[in-house]
Design an enzyme around this catalytic site. Structure first.
Site: not given
Length: 295
Positions: A121, A157, A159, A167, A209
């Site tokens: 998809s 930061h 992420s 994560s 993580d």
């Protein structure tokens, strides 16, 4: 990558001695930003804004394998992706300390779109978010024939906004210095990662993580930019000298097409192109368009 660092430094000195002393790339960038910063409908570029059609010779399937197998299908990734970056900054205050010290907020979004992967998809494989706040200081020190025109400190930061085993994130405090001489500019950036607590168990939602991210993403970055008439060349080298076999190199070339629109090519080799691939070696080449040329 250790050999690349020595070669990079030698190249820097070679270019700096031959650079045209007039028409400073950095001065022009600062002038253009200050000219438009108070206009209500203008967003100031931070890093380069671009969109590229790219080819990656070995896409990293491992982060997606477990979830795919739990759902009963074999994961697949296309070598072809659309990679784009949107990066803007906003001046909070100029001249915080009398006639110097300029405070900014910035946000950079970098995305990887599996546009041809219709079996899955056509998902966005990875999206990285990078908000930051930083302060820049004008400077005029002379170093090895170059002018140290800017010094700065900041917090960033980064992420991928994902969950569970996919994560990835880290927080850093960094220092930055920009040196230039006419058609040549050099930016050095060093950082310190803010420590995070260890996970209590492997799948815990809280905790670090990616505890080894420094090994691959490094602790410093050097960016060189060179203007040859209307062409722009950049080279980025990132490394951790304690782990010289890791790190990354990125090469770009751009040429104006119309107004601010530039033809843009990019080659990346190494670790940490994206957060999900921070510990995976990637080789990617892409061609597309950019809206600004350096840094």
């Amino acid at each position: 990558m250790a050999v690349s660092l020595h070669w990079f430094i030698s190249l820097i000195f070679a270019i700096s001695f031959t650079a045209n002393a007039s028409d400073s790339l950095v001065e022009k960038r600062i002038h253009d930003e200050r000219t438009t910063s108070d206009q209500p409908f203008v967003l100031t570029p931070h890093n380069v804004n671009y969109i590229l059609a790219t080819y990656n010779d070995s896409p990293n399937i491992e982060p997606f394998r477990e979830e795919a197998e739990l759902r009963g299908y074999e994961p697949s990734l296309d070598n072809f992706e659309i990679k784009f970056q949107v990066s803007v900054k906003f001046p909070i205050m100029y001249n915080v300390f009398g006639d110097n010290g300029h405070l900014f907020m910035a946000y950079t979004n970098q995305s990887y779109w599996q546009i041809n992967n219709t079996d899955a998809s056509s998902p966005f494989r990875e999206t990285n978010h990078e908000p930051e706040v930083f302060m820049m200081f004008n400077n005029d020190w002379k170093i090895a024939g170059l002018t140290n025109s800017l010094l700065g400190v900041g917090f960033v930061h980064q992420s991928n906004g994902s969950y569970s085993e996919r994560s990835r994130s880290w927080n850093r405090i960094y220092g930055i210095a920009v040196l230039d001489k006419g058609s040549f500019a050099l930016r050095g950036k060093i950082w310190w990662r803010i420590p995070e607590d260890e996970k209590e168990f492997e799948d815990a939602p809280q905790g670090d993580d990616n505890p080894d991210i420094d090994d691959y993403m490094g602790n410093f970055e050097l960016t060189a930019a060179y203007a040859l008439d209307e062409q722009r060349f950049t080279m980025i080298l990132r490394n951790n000298l304690d782990k010289p076999n890791y790190g990354a190199m990125e090469l770009t070339w751009s040429y104006p097409i119309k107004d601010n629109l530039r033809l843009y090519t990019q080659y990346f080799y190494g670790y940490g192109e994206s957060m999900i691939d921070y510990n995976t070696q990637t080789q990617r080449i892409g061609i597309g368009f950019a809206l600004n040329d350096i840094f």
